[in-house]
Write a protein that holds these residues in place. Structure first.
Motif, PDB file in Angstrom:
ATOM      1  N   LEU A 118      39.658  23.681  34.955  1.00  0.00           N
ATOM      2  CA  LEU A 118      40.373  24.943  35.174  1.00  0.00           C
ATOM      3  C   LEU A 118      41.860  24.650  35.318  1.00  0.00           C
ATOM      4  CD1 LEU A 118      38.029  26.510  37.869  1.00  0.00           C
ATOM      5  CD2 LEU A 118      38.106  27.065  35.443  1.00  0.00           C
ATOM      6  N   LYS A 119      42.693  25.464  34.676  1.00  0.00           N
ATOM      7  CA  LYS A 119      44.150  25.327  34.791  1.00  0.00           C
ATOM      8  C   LYS A 119      44.707  26.634  35.331  1.00  0.00           C
ATOM      9  CE  LYS A 119      48.368  24.165  32.385  1.00  0.00           C
ATOM     10  NZ  LYS A 119      48.986  23.757  31.130  1.00  0.00           N
ATOM     11  N   ASN A 120      45.459  26.524  36.441  1.00  0.00           N
ATOM     12  CA  ASN A 120      46.014  27.692  37.123  1.00  0.00           C
ATOM     13  C   ASN A 120      47.530  27.702  36.967  1.00  0.00           C
ATOM     14  OD1 ASN A 120      46.674  29.797  38.808  1.00  0.00           O
ATOM     15  ND2 ASN A 120      45.941  28.841  40.682  1.00  0.00           N
ATOM     16  N   THR A 121      48.060  28.629  36.172  1.00  0.00           N
ATOM     17  CA  THR A 121      49.514  28.734  35.979  1.00  0.00           C
ATOM     18  C   THR A 121      50.134  29.797  36.874  1.00  0.00           C
ATOM     19  OG1 THR A 121      49.201  30.257  34.134  1.00  0.00           O
ATOM     20  CG2 THR A 121      49.397  27.914  33.591  1.00  0.00           C
ATOM     21  N   ASN A 122      49.363  30.371  37.777  1.00  0.00           N
ATOM     22  CA  ASN A 122      49.874  31.382  38.705  1.00  0.00           C
ATOM     23  C   ASN A 122      50.645  30.723  39.843  1.00  0.00           C
ATOM     24  OD1 ASN A 122      48.679  33.978  37.720  1.00  0.00           O
ATOM     25  ND2 ASN A 122      46.823  32.746  37.873  1.00  0.00           N
ATOM     26  N   SER A 123      51.314  31.548  40.632  1.00  0.00           N
ATOM     27  CA  SER A 123      52.076  31.045  41.777  1.00  0.00           C
ATOM     28  C   SER A 123      51.252  31.055  43.061  1.00  0.00           C
ATOM     29  CB  SER A 123      53.347  31.883  41.963  1.00  0.00           C
ATOM     30  OG  SER A 123      52.994  33.229  42.213  1.00  0.00           O
ATOM     31  N   PHE A 124      49.950  31.178  42.945  1.00  0.00           N
ATOM     32  CA  PHE A 124      49.057  31.196  44.104  1.00  0.00           C
ATOM     33  C   PHE A 124      47.822  30.348  43.812  1.00  0.00           C
ATOM     34  CE2 PHE A 124      48.396  34.953  41.460  1.00  0.00           C
ATOM     35  CZ  PHE A 124      47.069  34.803  41.096  1.00  0.00           C
ATOM     36  N   THR A 125      47.137  29.958  44.864  1.00  0.00           N
ATOM     37  CA  THR A 125      45.898  29.192  44.727  1.00  0.00           C
ATOM     38  C   THR A 125      44.749  30.157  44.439  1.00  0.00           C
ATOM     39  OG1 THR A 125      46.680  27.474  46.209  1.00  0.00           O
ATOM     40  CG2 THR A 125      44.302  27.685  45.997  1.00  0.00           C
ATOM     41  N   ALA A 126      43.839  29.743  43.565  1.00  0.00           N
ATOM     42  CA  ALA A 126      42.671  30.564  43.229  1.00  0.00           C
ATOM     43  C   ALA A 126      41.404  29.829  43.643  1.00  0.00           C
ATOM     44  CB  ALA A 126      42.648  30.855  41.732  1.00  0.00           C
ATOM     45  N   ASN A 127      40.458  30.568  44.190  1.00  0.00           N
ATOM     46  CA  ASN A 127      39.162  30.028  44.615  1.00  0.00           C
ATOM     47  C   ASN A 127      38.067  30.765  43.859  1.00  0.00           C
ATOM     48  OD1 ASN A 127      40.090  28.319  46.880  1.00  0.00           O
ATOM     49  ND2 ASN A 127      40.809  30.271  47.665  1.00  0.00           N
ATOM     50  N   PHE A 128      37.221  30.023  43.156  1.00  0.00           N
ATOM     51  CA  PHE A 128      36.148  30.627  42.381  1.00  0.00           C
ATOM     52  C   PHE A 128      34.814  30.337  43.058  1.00  0.00           C
ATOM     53  CE2 PHE A 128      39.622  29.970  39.465  1.00  0.00           C
ATOM     54  CZ  PHE A 128      39.733  31.237  38.896  1.00  0.00           C
ATOM     55  N   THR A 129      33.979  31.384  43.166  1.00  0.00           N
ATOM     56  CA  THR A 129      32.711  31.247  43.885  1.00  0.00           C
ATOM     57  C   THR A 129      31.505  31.749  43.105  1.00  0.00           C
ATOM     58  OG1 THR A 129      33.150  33.359  44.958  1.00  0.00           O
ATOM     59  CG2 THR A 129      33.799  31.358  46.166  1.00  0.00           C
ATOM     60  N   SER A 130      31.711  32.281  41.912  1.00  0.00           N
ATOM     61  CA  SER A 130      30.555  32.734  41.135  1.00  0.00           C
ATOM     62  C   SER A 130      30.858  32.762  39.640  1.00  0.00           C
ATOM     63  CB  SER A 130      30.085  34.119  41.601  1.00  0.00           C
ATOM     64  OG  SER A 130      31.060  35.093  41.311  1.00  0.00           O
ATOM     65  N   VAL A 131      29.775  32.673  38.858  1.00  0.00           N
ATOM     66  CA  VAL A 131      29.857  32.848  37.412  1.00  0.00           C
ATOM     67  C   VAL A 131      29.394  34.271  37.155  1.00  0.00           C
ATOM     68  CG1 VAL A 131      28.990  32.100  35.156  1.00  0.00           C
ATOM     69  CG2 VAL A 131      29.323  30.420  36.983  1.00  0.00           C
ATOM     70  N   THR A 132      30.248  35.077  36.532  1.00  0.00           N
ATOM     71  CA  THR A 132      29.896  36.475  36.282  1.00  0.00           C
ATOM     72  C   THR A 132      29.618  36.744  34.808  1.00  0.00           C
ATOM     73  OG1 THR A 132      32.237  37.048  36.166  1.00  0.00           O
ATOM     74  CG2 THR A 132      31.137  37.321  38.301  1.00  0.00           C
ATOM     75  N   GLY A 133      29.899  35.764  33.954  1.00  0.00           N
ATOM     76  CA  GLY A 133      29.622  35.919  32.533  1.00  0.00           C
ATOM     77  C   GLY A 133      29.459  34.563  31.869  1.00  0.00           C
ATOM     78  N   ALA A 134      28.543  34.469  30.907  1.00  0.00           N
ATOM     79  CA  ALA A 134      28.341  33.225  30.164  1.00  0.00           C
ATOM     80  C   ALA A 134      27.777  33.579  28.794  1.00  0.00           C
ATOM     81  CB  ALA A 134      27.401  32.287  30.912  1.00  0.00           C
ATOM     82  N   THR A 135      28.447  33.092  27.762  1.00  0.00           N
ATOM     83  CA  THR A 135      28.009  33.307  26.392  1.00  0.00           C
ATOM     84  C   THR A 135      27.836  31.946  25.740  1.00  0.00           C
ATOM     85  OG1 THR A 135      29.327  35.327  26.316  1.00  0.00           O
ATOM     86  CG2 THR A 135      28.582  34.449  24.213  1.00  0.00           C
ATOM     87  N   VAL A 136      26.703  31.748  25.059  1.00  0.00           N
ATOM     88  CA  VAL A 136      26.397  30.456  24.443  1.00  0.00           C
ATOM     89  C   VAL A 136      26.564  30.564  22.932  1.00  0.00           C
ATOM     90  CG1 VAL A 136      24.634  28.677  24.135  1.00  0.00           C
ATOM     91  CG2 VAL A 136      24.781  29.927  26.307  1.00  0.00           C
ATOM     92  N   THR A 137      27.217  29.566  22.347  1.00  0.00           N
ATOM     93  CA  THR A 137      27.370  29.453  20.896  1.00  0.00           C
ATOM     94  C   THR A 137      26.775  28.118  20.469  1.00  0.00           C
ATOM     95  OG1 THR A 137      29.442  30.685  21.051  1.00  0.00           O
ATOM     96  CG2 THR A 137      29.026  29.508  18.995  1.00  0.00           C
ATOM     97  N   SER A 138      25.995  28.140  19.389  1.00  0.00           N
ATOM     98  CA  SER A 138      25.341  26.925  18.900  1.00  0.00           C
ATOM     99  C   SER A 138      26.201  26.239  17.839  1.00  0.00           C
ATOM    100  CB  SER A 138      23.978  27.284  18.295  1.00  0.00           C
ATOM    101  OG  SER A 138      23.397  26.154  17.658  1.00  0.00           O
ATOM    102  N   GLY A 139      26.197  24.921  17.882  1.00  0.00           N
ATOM    103  CA  GLY A 139      26.876  24.129  16.855  1.00  0.00           C
ATOM    104  C   GLY A 139      26.082  24.098  15.551  1.00  0.00           C
ATOM    105  N   ASN A 140      24.815  24.553  15.557  1.00  0.00           N
ATOM    106  CA  ASN A 140      23.962  24.634  14.367  1.00  0.00           C
ATOM    107  C   ASN A 140      23.185  25.953  14.454  1.00  0.00           C
ATOM    108  OD1 ASN A 140      22.146  24.363  12.276  1.00  0.00           O
ATOM    109  ND2 ASN A 140      21.178  22.493  13.058  1.00  0.00           N
ATOM    110  N   PRO A 141      23.880  27.079  14.203  1.00  0.00           N
ATOM    111  CA  PRO A 141      23.244  28.382  14.412  1.00  0.00           C
ATOM    112  C   PRO A 141      22.021  28.649  13.526  1.00  0.00           C
ATOM    113  CG  PRO A 141      25.503  28.646  13.599  1.00  0.00           C
ATOM    114  CD  PRO A 141      25.260  27.190  13.792  1.00  0.00           C
ATOM    115  N   SER A 142      21.936  28.035  12.335  1.00  0.00           N
ATOM    116  CA  SER A 142      20.764  28.298  11.483  1.00  0.00           C
ATOM    117  C   SER A 142      19.568  27.446  11.896  1.00  0.00           C
ATOM    118  CB  SER A 142      21.100  28.061  10.005  1.00  0.00           C
ATOM    119  OG  SER A 142      21.508  26.722   9.807  1.00  0.00           O
ATOM    120  N   GLY A 143      19.756  26.204  12.274  1.00  0.00           N
ATOM    121  CA  GLY A 143      18.647  25.324  12.653  1.00  0.00           C
ATOM    122  C   GLY A 143      18.258  25.469  14.114  1.00  0.00           C
ATOM    123  N   CYS A 144      19.215  25.771  14.974  1.00  0.00           N
ATOM    124  CA  CYS A 144      18.957  25.892  16.419  1.00  0.00           C
ATOM    125  C   CYS A 144      19.840  27.009  16.974  1.00  0.00           C
ATOM    126  CB  CYS A 144      19.252  24.569  17.131  1.00  0.00           C
ATOM    127  SG  CYS A 144      18.897  24.629  18.903  1.00  0.00           S
TER     128      CYS A 144
END
Length: 166
Positions: free
Chosen positions: A80-106
């Protein structure tokens, strides 16, 4: 005559003492009035404040551990890279999308994402800093029926993390 002079001097000093005490009492009364006015005074006016424009913290993929097998969970690694002027704290995953490197075979459908939102251990990103490699081992798993074509395939997991500033 000497006694009269002494009495006159005593009376004059007595008057001076009375006048001095009266002046001292007046000064004390004025001083306490000023102190009273100081503590009881009020005022009004206006000030300004503004809210900055925070930018999204950047999530970048890190090298995976090749630990994703049919019927098993795999580790998602990222920084994670934070370019803001404040500290950020993350405590949950609210979204996840998966992409396959071989979409036709797997196809990406062979990867199961945990129920979201998913609570994670707090990840702190200081202002202007990039974290070391972070891991989430409970986010994805491979279907037990994944085909042999999934062997050696790389999957990209796009994450949305949620948290707060500190």
């Amino acid at each position: 005559m000497r006694g009269g002079l002494l009495m006159s001097t005593l009376r004059r000093r007595q008057r001076q003492l009375v006048v001095s005490l009266a002046v001292a009492v007046a000064v004390l009364a004025i001083g306490s009035g000023l102190a009273f006015a100081y503590f009881k005074s009020s005022g009004s006016g206006s000030g300004t404040a503004s809210v900055g424009n925070p930018v999204a913290v950047t999530v970048a993929a890190a090298t995976a551990a090749n630990d994703l097998y049919p019927g098993q969970s795999g580790t998602v690694k990222f920084t994670l890279k934070n370019t803001n002027s404040f500290t950020a704290n993350f405590t949950s995953v609210t979204g996840a999308t998966v992409t396959s490197g071989n979409p036709s075979g797997c196809p990406a459908g062979n990867i199961v994402v945990a129920t979201l939102p998913l609570t994670i251990s707090k990840i702190t990103v200081t202002s202007g800093q990039t974290t070391g490699t972070q891991t989430i081992s409970t986010l994805i798993s491979m279907s037990g029926t994944a085909p042999n074509a999934c062997q050696g395939v790389a999957f990209t997991v796009s994450l949305t993390l949620s948290g707060q500033t500190s």
